[in-house]
Design a protein around this motif. Structure first.
Motif, short mmCIF file in Angstrom:
data_model
loop_
_atom_site.label_atom_id
_atom_site.label_comp_id
_atom_site.label_asym_id
_atom_site.label_seq_id
_atom_site.Cartn_x
_atom_site.Cartn_y
_atom_site.Cartn_z
N ARG A 1 49.49 51.81 33.77
CA ARG A 1 49.74 50.48 34.34
C ARG A 1 49.17 50.41 35.74
O ARG A 1 49.28 51.37 36.51
CB ARG A 1 51.25 50.21 34.38
CG ARG A 1 51.87 50.11 32.99
CD ARG A 1 53.34 49.70 33.08
NE ARG A 1 54.12 50.52 33.98
CZ ARG A 1 54.85 51.57 33.61
NH1 ARG A 1 54.90 51.93 32.37
NH2 ARG A 1 55.53 52.26 34.51
N PRO A 2 48.57 49.27 36.11
CA PRO A 2 48.04 49.13 37.47
C PRO A 2 49.15 49.29 38.51
O PRO A 2 50.29 48.88 38.29
CB PRO A 2 47.49 47.70 37.50
CG PRO A 2 47.30 47.32 36.07
CD PRO A 2 48.33 48.09 35.29
N ILE A 3 48.79 49.89 39.64
CA ILE A 3 49.75 50.05 40.73
C ILE A 3 49.75 48.76 41.54
O ILE A 3 48.70 48.28 41.94
CB ILE A 3 49.34 51.24 41.63
CG1 ILE A 3 49.34 52.54 40.81
CG2 ILE A 3 50.29 51.36 42.83
CD1 ILE A 3 48.76 53.74 41.54
N PRO A 4 50.92 48.17 41.77
CA PRO A 4 50.98 46.92 42.55
C PRO A 4 50.36 47.14 43.94
O PRO A 4 50.46 48.23 44.52
CB PRO A 4 52.48 46.63 42.66
CG PRO A 4 53.10 47.39 41.53
CD PRO A 4 52.24 48.59 41.31
N ASP A 5 49.73 46.08 44.47
CA ASP A 5 49.04 46.17 45.76
C ASP A 5 49.91 46.72 46.88
O ASP A 5 49.47 47.55 47.67
CB ASP A 5 48.48 44.80 46.16
CG ASP A 5 47.31 44.37 45.27
OD1 ASP A 5 46.70 45.26 44.63
OD2 ASP A 5 47.02 43.16 45.23
N GLU A 6 51.17 46.25 46.95
CA GLU A 6 52.03 46.71 48.05
C GLU A 6 52.33 48.21 47.93
O GLU A 6 52.36 48.93 48.93
CB GLU A 6 53.33 45.88 48.14
CG GLU A 6 54.17 45.84 46.88
CD GLU A 6 53.77 44.77 45.85
OE1 GLU A 6 54.47 44.65 44.85
OE2 GLU A 6 52.76 44.06 46.05
N ASP A 7 52.52 48.70 46.70
CA ASP A 7 52.74 50.13 46.49
C ASP A 7 51.47 50.92 46.78
O ASP A 7 51.52 52.02 47.34
CB ASP A 7 53.20 50.40 45.06
CG ASP A 7 54.58 49.84 44.77
OD1 ASP A 7 55.31 49.49 45.73
OD2 ASP A 7 54.94 49.74 43.58
N LEU A 8 50.33 50.35 46.40
CA LEU A 8 49.06 51.01 46.64
C LEU A 8 48.80 51.19 48.14
O LEU A 8 48.31 52.23 48.57
CB LEU A 8 47.93 50.22 45.98
CG LEU A 8 46.58 50.90 45.86
CD1 LEU A 8 46.69 52.26 45.19
CD2 LEU A 8 45.61 50.02 45.09
N GLU A 9 49.17 50.20 48.93
CA GLU A 9 49.01 50.31 50.38
C GLU A 9 49.86 51.44 50.95
O GLU A 9 49.43 52.18 51.83
CB GLU A 9 49.34 48.98 51.08
CG GLU A 9 48.26 47.93 50.92
CD GLU A 9 46.89 48.43 51.37
OE1 GLU A 9 46.76 49.03 52.45
OE2 GLU A 9 45.92 48.22 50.60
N ILE A 10 51.07 51.57 50.45
CA ILE A 10 51.97 52.66 50.90
C ILE A 10 51.34 54.01 50.54
O ILE A 10 51.31 54.93 51.36
CB ILE A 10 53.37 52.50 50.29
CG1 ILE A 10 54.06 51.27 50.84
CG2 ILE A 10 54.21 53.75 50.54
CD1 ILE A 10 55.33 50.87 50.10
N ILE A 11 50.84 54.13 49.32
CA ILE A 11 50.22 55.37 48.87
C ILE A 11 49.01 55.70 49.75
O ILE A 11 48.83 56.85 50.17
CB ILE A 11 49.81 55.27 47.38
CG1 ILE A 11 51.07 55.19 46.51
CG2 ILE A 11 48.94 56.45 46.97
CD1 ILE A 11 50.80 54.79 45.06
#
Length: 108
Positions: free
Chosen positions: A85-95
């Motif tokens: 599943r694609p990682i949501p943008d906000e979670d991707l920024e944290i990562i």
């Protein structure tokens, strides 16, 4: 795709019938045909794999351990996923921030 399907496909690529593969492997003429409903023995799978010049893992459809791909975390053309599943943008920024922080710590 079943083991039988994979054997059929590889055999066809070599221009051989399943009967020919069975004969070359030294197993019963119709043994491979029964693998659609019966589980083959490891020994017979090894014989067929050797004849077809593939691994038993190839016949069983097991994934190969491929080298991990290197990607730039800032490349917007790379789609990052987790469990398909694609990682949501906000979670991707944290990562990305966490990864950048780890990178900065290693450089000190």
């Amino acid at each position: 795709m079943t083991t039988l399907d994979r054997i059929k496909k590889i055999s066809k690529e070599k221009g051989w019938s399943l009967q020919t593969v069975a004969e070359k492997a030294g197993i019963g003429k119709n043994s491979i045909y029964r693998w659609g409903t019966k589980t083959p023995t490891t020994e017979n799978l090894q014989k067929v794999a050797k004849v077809l010049d593939v691994t038993v893992d190839d016949l069983l459809g097991l994934e190969k351990n491929e080298k991990p791909k290197k990607v730039d975390i800032d490349d917007d053309d790379v789609l990052m996923t987790f469990e398909g599943r694609p990682i949501p943008d906000e979670d991707l920024e944290i990562i990305k921030r966490l990864l950048r922080g780890a990178k900065d710590e290693r450089s000190h």
